[in-house]
Scaffold this active site. Structure first.
Site, mmCIF file in Angstrom:
data_model
loop_
_atom_site.group_PDB
_atom_site.id
_atom_site.type_symbol
_atom_site.label_atom_id
_atom_site.label_comp_id
_atom_site.label_asym_id
_atom_site.label_seq_id
_atom_site.Cartn_x
_atom_site.Cartn_y
_atom_site.Cartn_z
ATOM 1 N N GLU A 159 0.864 -1.188 0.000
ATOM 2 C CA GLU A 159 0.000 0.000 0.000
ATOM 3 C C GLU A 159 0.900 1.238 0.000
ATOM 4 O O GLU A 159 1.761 1.385 0.876
ATOM 5 C CB GLU A 159 -0.904 -0.007 1.230
ATOM 6 C CG GLU A 159 -1.597 1.298 1.547
ATOM 7 C CD GLU A 159 -2.394 1.855 0.380
ATOM 8 O OE1 GLU A 159 -2.225 3.062 0.069
ATOM 9 O OE2 GLU A 159 -3.172 1.095 -0.243
ATOM 10 N N SER B 131 -7.876 -0.424 4.647
ATOM 11 C CA SER B 131 -9.161 -0.938 5.126
ATOM 12 C C SER B 131 -9.997 0.136 5.828
ATOM 13 O O SER B 131 -10.435 -0.034 6.959
ATOM 14 C CB SER B 131 -8.927 -2.117 6.082
ATOM 15 O OG SER B 131 -10.132 -2.779 6.390
ATOM 16 N N ALA C 92 -13.259 3.123 5.730
ATOM 17 C CA ALA C 92 -14.608 3.348 5.213
ATOM 18 C C ALA C 92 -14.677 4.722 4.569
ATOM 19 O O ALA C 92 -15.033 5.719 5.205
ATOM 20 C CB ALA C 92 -15.632 3.231 6.339
ATOM 21 N N CYS D 138 -16.778 5.903 2.606
ATOM 22 C CA CYS D 138 -18.136 6.452 2.599
ATOM 23 C C CYS D 138 -18.444 7.246 3.867
ATOM 24 O O CYS D 138 -19.397 8.028 3.896
ATOM 25 C CB CYS D 138 -19.157 5.324 2.436
ATOM 26 S SG CYS D 138 -19.013 4.445 0.863
ATOM 27 N N ARG E 224 -3.966 -11.558 11.570
ATOM 28 C CA ARG E 224 -4.309 -12.253 10.330
ATOM 29 C C ARG E 224 -3.088 -12.784 9.578
ATOM 30 O O ARG E 224 -3.226 -13.412 8.545
ATOM 31 C CB ARG E 224 -5.131 -11.334 9.429
ATOM 32 C CG ARG E 224 -6.409 -10.848 10.097
ATOM 33 C CD ARG E 224 -7.372 -10.222 9.127
ATOM 34 N NE ARG E 224 -8.555 -9.727 9.814
ATOM 35 C CZ ARG E 224 -9.626 -9.217 9.221
ATOM 36 N NH1 ARG E 224 -9.658 -9.138 7.888
ATOM 37 N NH2 ARG E 224 -10.651 -8.783 9.929
ATOM 38 N N VAL F 47 4.017 0.122 -5.561
ATOM 39 C CA VAL F 47 4.378 -0.705 -6.707
ATOM 40 C C VAL F 47 4.440 0.201 -7.931
ATOM 41 O O VAL F 47 3.459 0.863 -8.277
ATOM 42 C CB VAL F 47 3.373 -1.845 -6.923
ATOM 43 C CG1 VAL F 47 3.690 -2.614 -8.207
ATOM 44 C CG2 VAL F 47 3.387 -2.797 -5.730
ATOM 45 N N ASP G 227 -12.268 -0.454 -7.352
ATOM 46 C CA ASP G 227 -12.608 0.714 -8.160
ATOM 47 C C ASP G 227 -11.810 0.820 -9.451
ATOM 48 O O ASP G 227 -12.155 1.614 -10.326
ATOM 49 C CB ASP G 227 -12.396 1.985 -7.334
ATOM 50 C CG ASP G 227 -13.406 2.130 -6.207
ATOM 51 O OD1 ASP G 227 -14.281 1.262 -6.077
ATOM 52 O OD2 ASP G 227 -13.304 3.121 -5.449
ATOM 53 N N ASN H 260 -15.493 -5.169 -2.051
ATOM 54 C CA ASN H 260 -15.360 -6.191 -1.008
ATOM 55 C C ASN H 260 -15.733 -7.570 -1.524
ATOM 56 O O ASN H 260 -15.037 -8.557 -1.260
ATOM 57 C CB ASN H 260 -16.227 -5.822 0.197
ATOM 58 C CG ASN H 260 -15.564 -4.814 1.111
ATOM 59 O OD1 ASN H 260 -14.728 -5.160 1.932
ATOM 60 N ND2 ASN H 260 -15.923 -3.551 0.966
#
Length: 451
Positions: free
Chosen positions: A34, A40, A42, A44, A72, A82, A282, A304
């Site tokens: 990233e 991760s 939101a 919106c 995780r 990248v 997106d 998602n």
């Protein structure tokens, strides 16, 4: 031999894919690169942070970077960009801390997202002129409003972002001017929704400038006004929200194909023209459930779902990313509006349909139960097959009823089949004939009369 799954982009699609791949395969090497600090989150919720309904940007983070790493077991590397993809050699080139290195992969997911469109307006570089599509932009707007105490805001663009930011800045006590170059706001929702929303915005003292192209912005170092062909309008802060465009340059440079939508072309599994490279979110297209054609509607659930499916596919269980209906919902002060499927008659005809539609207004609750509001429903169907093509709803409550039509689109239901659905009824929630059922009943009657 352990395989390596590399993900470019740490938001919805990328982290959903990485998380699902880890659940399915405890031994696989999973790396996420990233280029920024945030993962991760939101997006919106950003207007509600600007408004003050959300106290901290951290509250918008679904899972922290540290939780991805420790809980995780995902090798998440923030501030790693990248800058190149070699599909033949199956490597990516990563830039971090002024250094570059090559990272091999067995499977690669491009989840580079989208960015806010910056029109070629004069004055876009003035202090006080913002776009809003990521957390840093939201934080910059929040800081600017807090520190400079502006009195007047100009919102350029009458889409989701424009409507939500009008509410957000009005909530901070600013006078709002909203500029839209088209005749109505919320163009994808249709005119019947737009006119209701526009009336409500005016009631909330938002000054609308419809059919009004913006020429640019003026000021010394800080924005002072919006320039129009007809003159100027004072503004202490400007939010430009005229849409987004997919981040596809990295993919295109690597020979990954894009489509007429402008997004990365993918198959039903999210796979690109390279067998080991997938794309989601997106930056990628999806298949429209109504037309069966490629579409690009950059929304959170689409990202998602696709990411999760790709996480399963790369670990050995081929899973389709799913079709989309272009479903959207927006809050405009005390009003809600939602849409799904195809509402535009020209688009419907271009897709081979013969559209017929009705518009009804019905109460959201039994007429005798306190709090009932009016809900306007527009329903569109194909005249020959009677298949439901799309719908919009607008009103002070109950707009989540659009999900009934979303289900109908995915199931390929006809108007009569929707009319006869066994929808829930109790006076506090709906009249006996739910507004969706009423619209279906009326449209079914129109189809009979036209037969």
């Amino acid at each position: 031999m352990t395989e390596t799954f590399v993900v470019i982009g740490g938001d919805a699609a990328g982290m959903s894919a990485a998380s699902k791949a880890r659940r399915e395969d405890r031994d696989r090497e999973i790396l996420v690169f990233e280029k920024g600090d945030w993962v991760s989150y939101a997006a919106c919720g950003m207007p509600y942070y600007v408004k003050g309904d959300v106290d901290s940007l951290d509250e918008l983070v679904q899972v922290t970077p540290e939780a991805f790493r420790t809980e995780r077991d995902i090798d998440l590397r923030t501030n790693h960009e990248v800058v190149g993809i070699d599909p033949v050699g199956q490597t990516v080139t990563v830039s971090a801390d002024d250094n570059r290195f090559e990272q091999p992969y067995d499977q690669l997911l491009v989840a580079t997202g989208a960015r806010a469109i910056e029109p070629p307006f004069a004055g876009m570089d003035l202090d006080g002129v913002f776009t809003i599509h990521n957390m840093d932009e939201a934080d910059a707007i929040h800081t600017y409003v807090t520190e400079t105490d502006p009195e007047t805001a100009a919102i350029v663009g009458g889409g989701y972002v424009g409507i939500e930011m009008a509410e957000a800045l009005a909530g901070r006590g600013l006078d709002i001017h909203l500029f839209e170059m088209l005749p109505h706001v919320l163009q994808p929702f249709g005119e019947s929704v737009a006119t209701v929303v526009e009336d409500h915005l005016r009631e909330r003292d938002v000054e609308l400038h419809l059919d009004t192209p913006v020429a640019g912005f003026d000021g010394e170092e800080t924005v002072a006004s919006v320039d129009l062909d007809s003159g100027t309008v004072p503004a202490d802060i400007v939010i430009v929200g005229v849409g987004v465009e997919p981040n596809v340059e990295l993919a295109e440079d690597a020979g990954i194909e894009t489509d007429e939508t402008g997004a990365i072309a993918t198959d039903e599994y999210g796979r690109t023209n390279y067998e080991t490279i997938f794309a989601a979110g997106d930056c990628a297209e999806a298949t429209n459930v109504v037309t069966g054609e490629a579409d690009h509607v950059p929304l959170a659930l689409t990202a998602n779902r696709a990411g999760r499916a790709i996480g399963q596919t790369v670990t050995g269980t081929p899973t389709e990313v799913g079709e989309i209906a272009g479903t959207a919902i927006v809050k405009a002060f005390d009003l809600g509006a939602a849409r799904t499927g195809i509402l535009d008659e020209t688009r419907a005809r271009d897709a081979g349909f013969d559209p017929i539609s009705v518009e009804i207004t019905a109460p959201t609750r039994a007429h005798y139960y306190p709090g009932a509001e009016e809900l306007t429903v527009t329903l569109v169907a194909d005249r020959e097959s009677e298949r439901v093509l799309g719908a919009s709803v607008v009103g002070p409550e109950g707009v989540k009823r659009i999900d009934t039509i979303v289900t109908a689109l995915h199931a390929g239901l006809t108007v009569s089949e929707v009319e006869n659905l066994d929808l829930a009824y109790a006076p506090p929630f709906s009249p006996v004939w739910d507004p969706i059922a009423t619209a279906s009943k009326v449209l079914a009657g129109s189809l009979e009369d036209a037969a």
